[in-house]
Design an enzyme around this catalytic site. Structure first.
Site, short mmCIF file in Angstrom:
data_model
loop_
_atom_site.label_atom_id
_atom_site.label_comp_id
_atom_site.label_asym_id
_atom_site.label_seq_id
_atom_site.Cartn_x
_atom_site.Cartn_y
_atom_site.Cartn_z
CB VAL A 125 48.14 54.67 54.51
CG1 VAL A 125 48.26 54.62 56.03
CG2 VAL A 125 46.82 55.29 54.10
CB CYS A 212 41.76 35.86 41.21
SG CYS A 212 40.76 34.96 39.99
CG ASP A 350 42.39 41.31 47.16
OD1 ASP A 350 41.32 40.68 47.09
OD2 ASP A 350 42.99 41.74 46.16
CE LYS A 358 43.77 37.39 51.16
NZ LYS A 358 42.90 37.89 52.17
CB ALA A 360 36.50 41.98 41.78
CB CYS A 393 36.88 31.76 40.60
SG CYS A 393 38.21 31.43 39.46
C1 LIG Z 1 45.31 38.29 37.28
C2 LIG Z 1 44.10 38.55 38.15
C3 LIG Z 1 42.88 37.96 37.84
C4 LIG Z 1 41.76 38.19 38.62
N1 LIG Z 1 40.57 37.61 38.24
C5 LIG Z 1 39.46 37.87 38.97
C6 LIG Z 1 38.19 37.38 38.55
O1 LIG Z 1 38.06 36.72 37.50
N2 LIG Z 1 37.09 37.65 39.31
C7 LIG Z 1 37.20 38.39 40.46
O2 LIG Z 1 36.17 38.62 41.09
N3 LIG Z 1 38.39 38.87 40.90
C8 LIG Z 1 39.52 38.63 40.17
N4 LIG Z 1 40.73 39.14 40.60
C9 LIG Z 1 40.87 39.71 41.96
C10 LIG Z 1 40.39 41.14 42.12
O3 LIG Z 1 40.96 41.99 41.16
C11 LIG Z 1 40.75 41.62 43.53
O4 LIG Z 1 40.26 40.67 44.47
C12 LIG Z 1 40.15 42.97 43.82
O5 LIG Z 1 40.74 43.94 42.99
C13 LIG Z 1 40.35 43.33 45.30
O6 LIG Z 1 40.02 44.66 45.54
P1 LIG Z 1 40.85 45.49 46.62
O7 LIG Z 1 40.25 46.84 46.65
O8 LIG Z 1 40.98 44.72 47.88
O9 LIG Z 1 42.33 45.59 46.02
P2 LIG Z 1 42.79 46.44 44.77
O10 LIG Z 1 41.71 46.54 43.77
O11 LIG Z 1 44.09 45.83 44.36
O12 LIG Z 1 43.05 47.90 45.35
C14 LIG Z 1 43.96 48.16 46.39
C15 LIG Z 1 44.30 49.64 46.36
O13 LIG Z 1 45.00 49.96 47.54
C16 LIG Z 1 46.07 50.83 47.22
N5 LIG Z 1 47.09 50.75 48.27
C17 LIG Z 1 48.01 49.79 48.48
N6 LIG Z 1 48.77 50.09 49.54
C18 LIG Z 1 48.31 51.27 50.02
C19 LIG Z 1 48.71 52.12 51.09
N7 LIG Z 1 49.72 51.81 51.90
N8 LIG Z 1 48.04 53.27 51.26
C20 LIG Z 1 46.98 53.61 50.45
N9 LIG Z 1 46.59 52.85 49.42
C21 LIG Z 1 47.25 51.69 49.20
C22 LIG Z 1 46.52 50.40 45.84
O14 LIG Z 1 47.20 51.43 45.16
C23 LIG Z 1 45.20 50.03 45.18
O15 LIG Z 1 44.65 51.12 44.49
C24 LIG Z 1 41.87 38.99 39.79
C25 LIG Z 1 43.08 39.60 40.10
C26 LIG Z 1 44.19 39.41 39.29
C27 LIG Z 1 45.49 40.11 39.61
#
Ligand SMILES: Cc1cc2nc3c(=O)[nH]c(=O)nc-3n(C[C@H](O)[C@H](O)[C@H](O)COP(=O)(O)OP(=O)(O)OC[C@H]3O[C@@H](n4cnc5c(N)ncnc54)[C@H](O)[C@@H]3O)c2cc1C
Length: 450
Positions: A125, A212, A350, A358, A360, A393
């Site tokens: 987007v 996280c 997030d 923030k 999963a 966490c």
């Molecule tokens: C190193 C690390 C460790 C972690 N450890 C944990 C843990 O132990 N336990 C836990 O619960 N969580 C953990 N997390 C956090 C967890 O992964 C995130 O909080 C979770 O993935 C959030 O989901 P989300 O859908 O908001 O973001 P995401 O899963 O990141 O998905 C976002 C999506 O949006 C898309 N996007 C971005 N911009 C646009 C746009 N302009 N238009 C369309 N699509 C777009 C991206 O391509 C992506 O596919 C960790 C994360 C990391 C990086």
């Protein structure tokens, strides 16, 4: 905790002897697919509608939202928009960068989780137009909607650190566990090399909100453990740089981590934010109240500032004032995830501008609440579904042990198994949840079954 206790928990859950919340959360925390309930969404009668719903972002929150909406609605047009074809299981990045899992463990295909009947548009987007009730994709295609769910996650703003070059992750002592599966694996090679040789290890977290917030701490503990296992802890100095006066936003967790760091000989600096890095000379420069301070390192785990993706940050969806406006987090009600100015817009995951959440694990609790409010709106009803800020966490403190930290908006610890899994104890069961059970639970969440 012993294996038998886990098995008893599992058995009790199966016989309905655990209270409902503990039962559901055991699944959320990652006790394995055996405990997953059929989602309530799927049990409720489907609502007939011709509503046109767009979901921006097909990561953890976007896919979970698509699954819940597809299960609850009959006849709705649901469109997911995301350019990324690969799905990343990001909680596994810490395991990849610790040499516990290969990069392939965290990579799958987005399409595998798109529910039947939901269209996936493989573009980003570029523009949100909430007044015009439409989005515009990167190729210039306008897609109108009746309801919008924004789930774009965070942008990792490496460019905000002067001198940083993500291509160099894995080389010359540079690590970064957040960037991608490949760079998490490259970070493991750099950290392992450091654990063989010792020197100065520098760890940090950014000055922005971050996903996280436990991950930077986990990786410091894991590095400490590898150094000890290889007999090189005496040859190393580990320095953790906190962005503010605390190691963790929940005071009691801060205190526990502070004590563990003291016990393990990890030096802590407060109120330091990485602003630039010289990758060739291995010097990190931190902003402090006393001016810039340089730290020479042999290994560094760079965690970049995190903000809303540009399309969100440049839109009317962001907070208009206050601490979250600049970084572009979306202005939603923290208890129902509905936008405060555009009542047909929700934000989950997030990108939501809420005080915690923030992770999963938070997504699992946020999505059904937002979806319930959206479906109620379609029906002309009110929903009482409520998100209290649940965030979880599994904080690894050494290989084989973790603390399962769960908390809410009020900084209350919200242990799912009070008296069974103590949140501030380093336990084997919490390690098992993180390393073995969390992924199947996460995948079930994407499919709307957890
Ligand atoms: C190193 C690390 C460790 C972690 N450890 C944990 C843990 O132990 N336990 C836990 O619960 N969580 C953990 N997390 C956090 C967890 O992964 C995130 O909080 C979770 O993935 C959030 O989901 P989300 O859908 O908001 O973001 P995401 O899963 O990141 O998905 C976002 C999506 O949006 C898309 N996007 C971005 N911009 C646009 C746009 N302009 N238009 C369309 N699509 C777009 C991206 O391509 C992506 O596919 C960790 C994360 C990391 C990086």
């Amino acid at each position: 905790m012993k294996q038998e206790v886990v098995e008893q928990l599992v058995e009790a859950a199966g016989k309905g002897r655990l209270d409902r919340r503990a039962f559901l959360t055991l699944g959320a925390a990652g006790a394995g697919t055996i405990l997953l309930r059929p989602a309530t969404a799927q049990a409720a009668p489907r609502v007939k509608t011709t509503a046109n719903i767009v979901i921006a972002g097909a990561g953890a929150a976007g896919l979970a939202a698509a699954s819940h909406l597809a299960a609850r609605l009959d006849g709705a047009k649901i469109t997911l928009v995301d350019a990324r074809k690969e799905h990343f299981y990001q909680p596994g990045f810490t395991l990849v960068s610790s040499g516990i899992k290969p990069a392939s463990y965290v990579v799958s295909a987005t399409r595998d989780y798109v529910p039947a009947g939901v269209e996936l548009v493989e573009e980003g987007v570029a523009e949100f137009d909430p007044e015009g009730k439409k989005i515009v994709t990167s190729s210039g295609k306008a897609i109108a909607y009746d309801y919008l769910v924004v789930a774009t996650g965070c942008k990792l703003d490496y460019a905000a650190i002067a001198g940083m070059d993500v291509e160099q992750i894995g080389n010359n002592g540079l690590g970064s566990i957040y960037h991608s599966p490949a760079k998490a694996e490259a970070t493991w090679r750099a950290m392992s090399n450091f654990a063989d040789n010792g020197g100065v290890g520098v760890f940090l977290r950014p000055g922005t909100e971050m996903k996280c917030a436990g991950a930077p701490l986990k990786y410091t503990f894991i590095t400490d453990d590898y150094l000890r296992r290889r007999g090189n802890r005496g040859k190393a100095e580990l320095i953790y740089n906190a962005n503010n006066k605390a190691l963790f936003s929940v005071p009691i967790v801060h205190e526990k981590v502070r004590m563990l760091f003291e016990d393990r000989g990890v030096k802590v600096n407060y109120e330091r934010i990485l602003e630039s890095i010289d990758l060739g000379k291995r010097i990190a420069v931190f902003k402090t109240a006393l001016g810039p301070i340089e730290l020479q390192y042999d290994f560094i785990n760079v965690i970049p500032p995190m903000r809303a993706p540009d399309a969100v940050r440049n839109s009317a969806l962001r907070w208009q004032e206050g601490g979250w406006a600049n970084d572009g987090w979306i202005e939603v009600d923290k208890h129902n995830l509905r936008h405060k100015r555009f009542d047909n817009v929700f934000a989950v995951g997030d990108v939501a501008g809420v005080p915690k959440g923030k992770t999963a694990a938070s997504v699992k609790w946020q999505v059904p609440v937002a979806v319930d409010h959206l479906v109620a709106q379609i029906e002309g009803k009110e929903s009482s579904a409520h998100y209290g800020g649940y965030t979880s966490c599994p904080l690894i403190t050494r290989l084989g042990q973790a603390m399962l930290i769960e908390f809410d908006y009020k900084d209350n610890l919200t242990p799912s198994f009070p008296g069974v899994i103590a949140p501030l104890e380093e336990l084997w069961i919490s390690w098992v949840m993180k390393t073995m059970a969390l992924k199947p639970t996460y995948i079930s969440m994407l499919r709307g079954r957890a």
